[in-house]
Scaffold this motif. Sequence first.
Motif, short mmCIF file in Angstrom:
data_model
loop_
_atom_site.label_atom_id
_atom_site.label_comp_id
_atom_site.label_asym_id
_atom_site.label_seq_id
_atom_site.Cartn_x
_atom_site.Cartn_y
_atom_site.Cartn_z
N ILE A 241 0.84 -1.20 0.00
CA ILE A 241 0.00 0.00 0.00
C ILE A 241 0.88 1.25 0.00
O ILE A 241 0.61 2.21 -0.72
CB ILE A 241 -0.99 -0.02 1.19
N ALA A 242 1.97 1.22 0.77
CA ALA A 242 2.88 2.37 0.80
C ALA A 242 3.45 2.66 -0.59
O ALA A 242 3.55 3.82 -1.00
CB ALA A 242 4.01 2.12 1.80
N ALA A 243 3.79 1.60 -1.33
CA ALA A 243 4.33 1.79 -2.68
C ALA A 243 3.28 2.41 -3.60
O ALA A 243 3.58 3.33 -4.36
CB ALA A 243 4.80 0.45 -3.24
N ALA A 244 2.05 1.92 -3.52
CA ALA A 244 0.97 2.44 -4.37
C ALA A 244 0.67 3.90 -4.03
O ALA A 244 0.56 4.75 -4.91
CB ALA A 244 -0.29 1.58 -4.20
N VAL A 245 0.56 4.19 -2.74
CA VAL A 245 0.25 5.55 -2.29
C VAL A 245 1.38 6.50 -2.68
O VAL A 245 1.14 7.60 -3.18
CB VAL A 245 0.00 5.58 -0.76
N LEU B 43 -4.30 4.94 -16.56
CA LEU B 43 -3.37 4.43 -15.56
C LEU B 43 -3.95 3.17 -14.94
O LEU B 43 -5.11 3.15 -14.56
CB LEU B 43 -3.12 5.47 -14.47
N THR B 44 -3.15 2.14 -14.87
CA THR B 44 -3.55 0.92 -14.18
C THR B 44 -2.48 0.63 -13.14
O THR B 44 -1.29 0.64 -13.46
CB THR B 44 -3.66 -0.27 -15.17
N LEU B 45 -2.93 0.43 -11.91
CA LEU B 45 -2.00 0.17 -10.80
C LEU B 45 -2.44 -1.12 -10.14
O LEU B 45 -3.56 -1.21 -9.64
CB LEU B 45 -2.06 1.36 -9.83
N TRP B 46 -1.58 -2.14 -10.20
CA TRP B 46 -1.91 -3.44 -9.59
C TRP B 46 -1.24 -3.51 -8.22
O TRP B 46 -0.03 -3.38 -8.12
CB TRP B 46 -1.40 -4.59 -10.45
N VAL B 47 -2.05 -3.72 -7.19
CA VAL B 47 -1.51 -3.83 -5.83
C VAL B 47 -1.77 -5.26 -5.37
O VAL B 47 -2.88 -5.61 -5.00
CB VAL B 47 -2.18 -2.81 -4.88
N ASP B 48 -0.74 -6.09 -5.48
CA ASP B 48 -0.87 -7.50 -5.12
C ASP B 48 0.13 -7.83 -4.02
O ASP B 48 1.15 -7.15 -3.89
CB ASP B 48 -0.56 -8.39 -6.33
N PRO B 49 -0.15 -8.89 -3.24
CA PRO B 49 0.85 -9.30 -2.25
C PRO B 49 2.19 -9.56 -2.96
O PRO B 49 2.22 -10.20 -4.00
CB PRO B 49 0.27 -10.60 -1.69
N TYR B 50 3.23 -9.00 -2.43
CA TYR B 50 4.62 -9.16 -2.90
C TYR B 50 4.96 -8.31 -4.13
O TYR B 50 6.11 -8.22 -4.50
CB TYR B 50 4.98 -10.62 -3.22
N VAL C 214 3.84 -4.64 -6.55
CA VAL C 214 3.01 -3.51 -6.98
C VAL C 214 3.58 -3.05 -8.31
O VAL C 214 4.79 -2.80 -8.43
CB VAL C 214 3.04 -2.35 -5.95
N SER C 215 2.73 -2.99 -9.33
CA SER C 215 3.21 -2.58 -10.64
C SER C 215 2.19 -1.66 -11.29
O SER C 215 1.04 -1.59 -10.85
CB SER C 215 3.50 -3.79 -11.52
N ILE D 242 4.69 -2.42 -18.57
CA ILE D 242 4.34 -2.59 -17.16
C ILE D 242 5.63 -2.45 -16.35
O ILE D 242 6.63 -3.08 -16.66
CB ILE D 242 3.69 -3.95 -16.93
N CYS D 243 5.61 -1.57 -15.39
CA CYS D 243 6.80 -1.32 -14.56
C CYS D 243 6.51 -1.70 -13.11
O CYS D 243 5.43 -1.42 -12.61
CB CYS D 243 7.20 0.14 -14.65
N VAL D 244 7.49 -2.31 -12.48
CA VAL D 244 7.32 -2.74 -11.09
C VAL D 244 7.76 -1.63 -10.15
O VAL D 244 8.85 -1.08 -10.29
CB VAL D 244 8.15 -4.02 -10.83
N LEU D 245 6.90 -1.29 -9.21
CA LEU D 245 7.20 -0.27 -8.20
C LEU D 245 7.79 -0.92 -6.95
O LEU D 245 8.64 -0.37 -6.29
CB LEU D 245 5.92 0.43 -7.76
N TYR D 246 7.28 -2.08 -6.62
CA TYR D 246 7.67 -2.75 -5.39
C TYR D 246 7.66 -4.25 -5.64
O TYR D 246 6.72 -4.77 -6.22
CB TYR D 246 6.68 -2.42 -4.26
#
Length: 165
Positions: free
Chosen positions: A18-22, A105-112, A114-115, A124-128
């Motif tokens: 969540i921190a990465a997405a926010v 914009l599409t933001l995927w927030v999945d366990p392990y 965030v892209s 598609i780029c990985v944030l976390y």
Amino acid sequence: QNQRRGGPGPRADMVPEIAAAVGFVSSLLRTRGCVSEQQLQVFSGALREALAEHYKHHWFPEKPFKGSGYRCIRINHKMDPIISKAASQIGLSLPQLYQLLPSELTLWVDPYEVSYRIGEDGSICVLYEATATKPVSSYGMLTCKNQMMLGCTSPSKNYIMTVSS
């Protein structure tokens, strides 16, 4: 401290994702310079709380892609309601949000992991990405996504261009 697994249940595990997405959405707002740091902090807090609440019963670290569509944050010429709700806390209107954020914009927030992807056919780029060993079931499911991500992170394209010039 990162080694600590199995704290108070999977709930605590949503924090870095969540921190990465926010942080990502806040940085998009910050780059336009129309939003003050104080506003950004309020927005970030509101978005963090909204996402934690939204994901509470839809977070499955043992099956990271279960519920992925539900957790996806999407702006597709229509503002994601979670973002607009957090933005309303700092007085940003929908038209202002459309000016500040990408229209696609599409933001995927999945366990392990965030892209994100900007544009319908952007890379598609990985944030976390968690360093924790992922459940075996998650491998092989993202092969297409992983191939697209290679284009985002790999310097080889630029390298080839400089060699051939």
